[in-house]
Write an enzyme that holds these catalytic residues in place. Structure first.
Site, PDB file in Angstrom:
ATOM      1  N   HIS A  22     -71.229  35.809 -57.577  1.00 52.26           N
ATOM      2  CA  HIS A  22     -70.016  36.541 -57.458  1.00 52.26           C
ATOM      3  C   HIS A  22     -69.967  36.999 -55.838  1.00 52.26           C
ATOM      4  CE1 HIS A  22     -67.196  40.274 -57.488  1.00 52.26           C
ATOM      5  NE2 HIS A  22     -66.500  39.144 -57.633  1.00 52.26           N
ATOM      6  N   ASP A  30     -64.803  20.571 -41.367  1.00 54.08           N
ATOM      7  CA  ASP A  30     -64.402  19.485 -40.965  1.00 54.08           C
ATOM      8  C   ASP A  30     -65.580  18.710 -40.129  1.00 54.08           C
ATOM      9  OD1 ASP A  30     -64.510  20.656 -38.209  1.00 54.08           O
ATOM     10  OD2 ASP A  30     -62.368  21.144 -38.204  1.00 54.08           O
ATOM     11  N   ARG A 103     -61.190  32.012 -34.279  1.00 49.82           N
ATOM     12  CA  ARG A 103     -62.205  30.818 -34.166  1.00 49.82           C
ATOM     13  C   ARG A 103     -63.407  31.479 -34.055  1.00 49.82           C
ATOM     14  NH1 ARG A 103     -62.499  26.054 -29.838  1.00 49.82           N
ATOM     15  NH2 ARG A 103     -62.946  27.833 -28.610  1.00 49.82           N
ATOM     16  N   TYR A 125     -59.323  22.318 -37.329  1.00 55.03           N
ATOM     17  CA  TYR A 125     -58.894  23.493 -38.054  1.00 55.03           C
ATOM     18  C   TYR A 125     -59.172  22.917 -39.520  1.00 55.03           C
ATOM     19  CZ  TYR A 125     -57.790  25.468 -33.649  1.00 55.03           C
ATOM     20  OH  TYR A 125     -57.818  25.820 -32.236  1.00 55.03           O
ATOM     21  N   GLY A 126     -59.744  21.976 -39.777  1.00 58.20           N
ATOM     22  CA  GLY A 126     -60.064  21.580 -41.162  1.00 58.20           C
ATOM     23  C   GLY A 126     -61.017  22.362 -41.938  1.00 58.20           C
TER      24      GLY A 126
END
Length: 140
Positions: A22, A30, A103, A125-126
């Site tokens: 948890h 990406d 970022r 930005y994947g």
């Protein structure tokens, strides 16, 4: 082969997801992300990020307690909105459980994750962080 398990989820990936506790975080990246530099286990999945997130979410509940369940990298204006919308849909988390961070903060947090799932996503930005929740909680 198992029934009821998304075929994208390999035995190694399922084992890794099962070993998470948890609040542990899975970083789905990406193809541009420095995945191996994070210093944690990396599993490759040869699909785009949204498809990987969708498959993972079939077995991984997201955290419904303190902090965001899903964290995305804040994109530059006009870049990344499409892939991030697809990732958000695949993550199937409530809007109030989604956060965006700078970022460089995203990279810093990436060093604290449990593991990385590296995809073949080539759109910028994947990437997304998914915090594991508790099985049985309403995680929608």
């Amino acid at each position: 082969m198992l029934t009821g398990i998304d075929p994208l989820l390999s035995g190694d990936l399922l084992r890794l997801l099962d070993h998470m506790g948890h609040n542990d975080t899975l970083l789905v990246t990406d193809a541009h992300y420095p995945s191996h530099a994070m210093g944690v286990p990396v599993i490759d999945l040869a699909v785009p990020s949204p498809e990987a997130v969708r498959a993972v979410r079939t077995v991984l509940p997201v955290n419904m307690y303190a902090g965001p369940s899903v964290t995305l990298m804040t994109p530059e204006p006009g870049t990344g909105e499409e892939v991030q919308a697809e990732i958000q849909e695949a993550a199937a988390a409530r809007a109030d459980r989604i956060a965006w961070i700078d970022r460089f903060d995203f990279y810093d947090r990436g060093r604290e994750v449990f593991a990385v799932l590296r995809t073949l996503e080539t759109r910028k930005y994947g990437c997304v962080m998914l915090r594991k929740g508790v099985v049985g909680d309403d995680d929608a």
